[in-house]
Design an enzyme around this catalytic site. Structure first.
Site, PDB file in Angstrom:
ATOM      1  CG  ASN A 113      -1.986   1.253   1.163  1.00  0.00           C
ATOM      2  OD1 ASN A 113      -2.660   1.569   0.105  1.00  0.00           O
ATOM      3  ND2 ASN A 113      -2.340   1.665   2.317  1.00  0.00           N
ATOM      4  CG  HIS A 115      -0.157   6.547   4.837  1.00  0.00           C
ATOM      5  ND1 HIS A 115      -1.349   6.526   5.256  1.00  0.00           N
ATOM      6  CD2 HIS A 115       0.599   7.180   5.939  1.00  0.00           C
ATOM      7  CE1 HIS A 115      -1.540   7.303   6.133  1.00  0.00           C
ATOM      8  NE2 HIS A 115      -0.480   7.759   6.655  1.00  0.00           N
ATOM      9  CB  SER A 142       5.624   5.688   3.387  1.00  0.00           C
ATOM     10  OG  SER A 142       6.264   6.829   4.286  1.00  0.00           O
ATOM     11  CG  ASP A 151      -1.712   3.866   7.638  1.00  0.00           C
ATOM     12  OD1 ASP A 151      -1.771   3.167   6.591  1.00  0.00           O
ATOM     13  OD2 ASP A 151      -2.238   4.717   7.882  1.00  0.00           O
TER      14      ASP A 151
END
Length: 325
Positions: A113, A115, A142, A151
């Site tokens: 993912n 972020h 990030s 996260d």
């Protein structure tokens, strides 16, 4: 099909909207030497603009609305689509749905993912406003592995974006988005290829092997080997090979109980094991490391089992006693 194309990692990208990060990754995957290919773009929103772009570029798409159904049903539909497309990895690119713990666990180490902050700063929402209010000199993005803690997965790469004193959250977001488009494709390429990188694989093996009691590393036949016992009388319990003796694999060689077990492993799971040309006659099996979905816990179990088979009795008994506590 060229070998370079066959060996590329297969990636499914999940989106919910415009899919600009998806587009950046897709076009990067078409460049010479790309390390991954996009085999599916999937969305919880059948009207997502990114789906149209993917279809235009000839990429398979899948849409399944989350409205009126449970998270489990939605997750099952998305995961099934990814598996049927042959995906080795799932990449979240603006996918605005929380995934179930079971889904995340099944794809542990294989889901990424991005972020919009310099993690571990500003997990969650409103990252731009929080960075500005804190007086930070830089914001950024990030790329991280997805875990069941928000996260908090391993950060794979970051890009910094300087904050202007006149910035608003909206103006800062525009520049961070540009950085994301540069960062995500590169971080993805680096991550999916490290499973084929001998240096990375050796580092993982070394950490596991040297964590076992009284082990040390010594070169054997031009390749790293691991022994238990003293420098003078220690015995090898593992060897690391980088396509040595024509195997075609980056592999860990470990001891089996004998030829029957070795041949059974090779015959029943040829994608995971092979008989080494040099060591096979002595009952060593090759555990293939440069393959998708490698279970490092299983590699650790092989190392410990092989270690036990040659460790001095006092060490093996001590290890058993510790494990029993």
């Amino acid at each position: 099909m060229p070998e370079a194309t066959r060996s590329r990692a297969k990636v499914a990208i999940f989106i919910s909207g415009a899919g600009t990060n998806m587009a950046a990754m897709l076009y990067a995957s078409r460049l010479p030497g790309a390390r991954y290919e996009v085999v599916l773009v999937a969305s919880n929103n059948p009207e997502a603009e990114g789906l149209a772009l993917a279809r235009l570029e000839g990429v398979a798409t899948f849409a399944h609305s989350h409205k009126g159904i449970s998270r489990a049903v939605q997750d099952e539909a998305m995961e099934t689509a990814a598996r049927e497309a042959g995906a080795d990895y799932i990449v979240l690119a603006g996918y605005m749905r929380i995934l179930s713990e079971e889904f995340v666990t099944r794809w542990e180490g294989r889901m990424l993912n991005i972020h919009p902050s310099l993690l571990p700063k500003y997990k969650g929402l409103d990252t731009y406003a929080r960075a500005i209010e804190a007086g930070d000199s830089h914001a950024g993005a990030s790329v991280h592995l997805v875990t069941n803690e928000l996260d908090s997965g391993e950060v794979l790469a970051q890009a910094q974006v300087r904050i202007d004193p006149q910035d608003t959250p909206a103006s800062l977001a525009e520049r961070v988005r540009l950085a994301e488009h540069q960062l995500y494709p590169r971080a993805l390429a680096d991550y999916v290829s490290r499973g084929r990188d001998p240096a990375h694989l050796l580092a993982r093996v070394r950490a596991l092997a040297l964590a076992l009691p009284e082990t040390h590393e010594r070169e054997s036949h031009g390749a790293p080997g691991f022994r238990v016992g003293s420098e003078k009388s220690g015995r090898f319990f593992a060897h690391f090979t980088d396509r040595h003796h024509g195997s075609g694999h980056v592999a860990l060689l470990v001891r089996t109980s004998g030829m029957d077990e070795l041949l059974n492993l090779v015959e029943s799971q040829p994608e995971s094991y092979f008989k080494p040309a040099y060591y096979g006659a002595s009952g060593w099996v090759g555990v293939i490391l440069d393959r998708p979905g490698l279970d490092w816990a299983h590699v650790g179990e092989w190392l410990e089992r092989s270690w036990r088979s040659v460790a001095p009795t006092r060490l093996a008994k001590l290890r058993l006693a510790v494990d029993a506590v």
